[in-house]
Design an enzyme around this catalytic site. Structure first.
Site, mmCIF file in Angstrom:
data_model
loop_
_atom_site.group_PDB
_atom_site.id
_atom_site.type_symbol
_atom_site.label_atom_id
_atom_site.label_comp_id
_atom_site.label_asym_id
_atom_site.label_seq_id
_atom_site.Cartn_x
_atom_site.Cartn_y
_atom_site.Cartn_z
ATOM 1 N N VAL A 132 -1.293 6.550 7.612
ATOM 2 C CA VAL A 132 -0.970 6.921 6.228
ATOM 3 C C VAL A 132 -2.248 7.114 5.418
ATOM 4 C CG1 VAL A 132 1.294 5.814 6.178
ATOM 5 C CG2 VAL A 132 -0.721 4.488 5.537
ATOM 6 N N ALA A 135 -10.067 6.015 6.563
ATOM 7 C CA ALA A 135 -11.378 5.925 5.912
ATOM 8 C C ALA A 135 -12.455 5.789 6.984
ATOM 9 C CB ALA A 135 -11.400 4.754 4.942
ATOM 10 N N SER A 136 -13.686 5.518 6.549
ATOM 11 C CA SER A 136 -14.783 5.568 7.516
ATOM 12 C C SER A 136 -14.731 4.432 8.528
ATOM 13 C CB SER A 136 -16.119 5.560 6.782
ATOM 14 O OG SER A 136 -16.200 4.452 5.942
ATOM 15 N N LYS A 155 -3.746 -2.256 9.762
ATOM 16 C CA LYS A 155 -5.041 -1.612 9.583
ATOM 17 C C LYS A 155 -5.828 -1.782 10.872
ATOM 18 C CE LYS A 155 -8.510 -1.500 5.889
ATOM 19 N NZ LYS A 155 -8.788 -2.053 4.553
ATOM 20 N N ASP A 290 -13.388 -4.131 -5.358
ATOM 21 C CA ASP A 290 -13.210 -2.712 -5.027
ATOM 22 C C ASP A 290 -11.911 -2.227 -5.682
ATOM 23 O OD1 ASP A 290 -13.814 -0.330 -3.836
ATOM 24 O OD2 ASP A 290 -13.131 -0.883 -1.829
HETATM 25 N N1 LIG Z 1 0.186 -3.520 2.365
HETATM 26 C C1 LIG Z 1 0.275 -2.229 2.050
HETATM 27 N N2 LIG Z 1 1.390 -1.736 1.517
HETATM 28 C C2 LIG Z 1 1.496 -0.430 1.203
HETATM 29 N N3 LIG Z 1 0.528 0.468 1.391
HETATM 30 C C3 LIG Z 1 -0.627 0.044 1.907
HETATM 31 C C4 LIG Z 1 -0.830 -1.323 2.269
HETATM 32 N N4 LIG Z 1 -2.075 -1.473 2.745
HETATM 33 C C5 LIG Z 1 -2.632 -0.244 2.687
HETATM 34 N N5 LIG Z 1 -1.779 0.672 2.196
HETATM 35 C C6 LIG Z 1 -2.042 2.110 1.975
HETATM 36 O O1 LIG Z 1 -3.110 2.521 2.820
HETATM 37 C C7 LIG Z 1 -4.231 2.953 2.047
HETATM 38 C C8 LIG Z 1 -5.535 2.495 2.693
HETATM 39 O O2 LIG Z 1 -5.550 1.092 2.815
HETATM 40 P P1 LIG Z 1 -6.846 0.247 2.447
HETATM 41 O O3 LIG Z 1 -6.549 -1.168 2.778
HETATM 42 O O4 LIG Z 1 -7.239 0.582 1.065
HETATM 43 O O5 LIG Z 1 -7.868 0.815 3.499
HETATM 44 P P2 LIG Z 1 -9.374 1.337 3.333
HETATM 45 O O6 LIG Z 1 -10.227 0.144 3.528
HETATM 46 O O7 LIG Z 1 -9.479 2.302 4.429
HETATM 47 O O8 LIG Z 1 -9.503 1.933 1.976
HETATM 48 C C9 LIG Z 1 -4.004 2.363 0.656
HETATM 49 O O9 LIG Z 1 -4.578 3.159 -0.325
HETATM 50 C C10 LIG Z 1 -2.475 2.345 0.550
HETATM 51 O O10 LIG Z 1 -1.994 3.598 0.129
#
Ligand SMILES: Nc1ncnc2c1ncn2[C@@H]1O[C@H](COP(=O)(O)OP(=O)(O)O)[C@@H](O)[C@H]1O
Ligand SMILES: [Mg+2]
Length: 511
Positions: A132, A135-136, A155, A290
């Protein structure tokens, strides 16, 4: 290995910088003398062709770093939070670096999950979506755990990312050493320390167990805070390369249209975001560092949802209290007192003039009092304060800079939600609450309890300490080795003092 094989790698980096025009931007930011500029051009121009072209539509620095890959993107992002190193102009340019990369295959993600957790992915999950977000460092999948285990976000680290980072960070170390050696004027920017700091930050991000622990800590601190949702970690589906966390449905905070049409209370959310951040900083001393819109959501029930715990900041209690006093002093326009707090905390060297410092503080704060309330920004106030304290010899503290940068982001997001937001109004209840419970009698009582606990712990050793001290004082006792007479006296006095304090404390507490 930090060997010369890095030269080729750096040549490619230099060539990419030259090809994309980023070199000129960097040299400008470093105020490089003219002969250095000339030498850089002469050296790199013939190698332009080995540089990566990148996307010409992007500004030079962003273009170069994106073209060079994840470690460079991350490094650029880190530097964007350090205007003290790269200057505010370059920091602003770096801030637009987006941490987005094409996703890797879902089958590879599943393979990582299987290998890392030792589970059969199809047996554990009823569904496992395509990425969904990517990222890097990692990407996120939405999944459903079998047997009613619920919906989760999984993740997963990029395959081979650790090795790639190691290789690039290695080249960074080499470059920092070379730059420091060849260009003495750059030493002021402490390139080697910057790379070491980068390495430690990245190493943390490459271990998702730390992200899980940070999420858990933040969640347990906020468990009673209304209107905030921090999803729970699923520990048995988490490891070094995988973290699994409860999925929260909702609208991303960057999506203003959707937020508006869903009828969410946007000014209320802005205020809540700011208050949440201040509570984390002041009350918990552990904050999400962040807080951009991509890491925030609004749940269907209207809660503010916080995600992504890769970058966190920590501020110890002493610093928190000191800064609370500083802010209070600012609010009361009592600059002599603010100056004194700085001196007493040892932030400003004692050979500086306290009155001149107070005067400089006045110059920072008074213009802010003149502003219209909705224009006052805590982040700006802090930035000005750090500028002044630096002029007076205070060493830069990374955690405070991180705090200030995060405050800029949090205020920015809050202002997007409510352009008329009044930051001081929003901050007041949280600051008041902190001051009430940390600078007054309650705090004194808590401190005393802590001293009592410490005394209680070292209590069993006290008699020995005192006896030892007395024996050393005894003129008939044979000295084992020549010792200063002050040492036993000091130990004895310390022992007596701690005993007396102990008795007082016990008296205090039993009243
Ligand atoms: N627990 C969660 N519930 C819903 N969406 C999530 C959740 N964790 C991540 N996401 C979605 O995935 C995206 C990327 O997750 P994130 O943890 O921010 O990763 P990154 O470190 O790659 O930025 C978020 O912007 C969000 O849209
Ligand atoms: Mg994120």
């Amino acid at each position: 290995m930090r060997g010369p094989h890095n030269i080729l790698r750096l040549l490619r980096v230099g060539a990419t910088f030259e090809r994309t025009g980023a070199m000129r931007v960097v040299l400008d930011a470093a105020n490089a003398p003219r002969n250095i500029r000339f030498a850089a051009k002469a050296l790199l121009a013939p190698f332009r062709w080995i540089g990566v072209k990148g996307n010409p539509e992007q500004p030079p620095i962003v273009r170069a770093l994106n073209a060079l890959g994840p470690a460079y993107i991350k490094f650029g992002q880190l530097l964007s939070t350090r205007p003290d190193i790269v200057g505010s102009k370059l920091a602003d340019e770096l801030r637009i670096l987006q941490d987005k990369l094409p996703p890797f295959a879902t089958s590879e993600a599943k393979e990582t999950v299987r290998h890392e957790l030792g589970i059969d992915v199809d047996e554990t999950f009823l569904e496992f979506s395509d990425p969904v977000a990517a990222a890097s460092i990692a990407q996120v999948h939405r999944a459903i755990i079998r047997d009613g285990g619920g919906e989760v976000a999984v993740k997963v680290l990029r395959p081979g990312i650790e090795k790639a980072f190691k290789r690039d960070v290695d080249a960074f170390h080499f470059a920092a050493a070379m730059i420091g050696f060849l260009l003495p004027f750059s030493r002021r920017l402490r390139p080697r320390a910057v790379v070491s700091h980068f390495e430690s930050v990245v190493l943390r991000e490459l271990d998702l167990r730390l992200e899980a622990a940070a999420a858990d800590e933040l969640r347990s601190a906020a468990v009673n805070d209304e209107g905030i949702t921090i999803p729970a970690i699923n520990w048995h589906l988490s490891g070094r390369r995988v973290v699994t966390i409860g999925w929260v449905d909702g609208i991303n905070l960057g999506n203003m249209e959707e937020l508006r049409s869903a009828g969410h209370d946007l000014p209320g959310l802005g205020r809540r975001l700011l208050q949440m951040f201040l509570r984390q900083v002041l009350r918990d001393g552990h904050f999400h560092a962040d807080l951009h819109q991509g890491n925030l959501k609004v749940s269907d029930s209207g809660d503010l949802v916080v995600l992504d715990f890769g970058i966190m900041g920590r501020i110890d209690e002493f610093t928190r209290r000191t800064y609370a006093e500083i802010v209070m002093g600012f609010l009361r326009r009592d600059y002599e007192n603010v100056a004194r707090v700085h001196f007493e905390a040892g932030y400003v060297p004692s050979d500086r003039n306290i009155h001149e410092f107070a005067q400089a503080l006045r110059s920072v704060n008074e213009p802010i009092f003149d502003m219209e309330a909705s224009r006052i920004s805590m982040a700006k106030l802090l930035a000005h304060l750090f500028e002044v304290t630096e002029q007076f010899g205070m060493t830069t503290r990374t955690e405070l800079i991180l705090l200030q940068r995060t405050m800029v982001v949090a205020e920015g997001v809050a202002r997007t939600l409510d352009p008329k937001i009044n930051f001081s109004d929003a901050a007041r209840p949280i600051v008041d609450e902190y001051v009430r419970s940390n600078l007054g009698l309650t705090a004194a009582r808590r401190d005393i309890k802590r001293v009592a606990r410490t005394l209680h712990r070292i209590g069993p050793r006290l008699p020995d300490l005192i006896e030892g001290a007395v024996r050393k004082l005894d003129p008939k006792a044979k000295p084992e080795r020549q010792q200063s007479v002050y040492q036993p006296v000091a130990v004895f006095l310390l022992g007596a003092l701690t005993m007396a304090t102990g008795i007082l404390v016990i008296h205090f507490l039993t009243q």
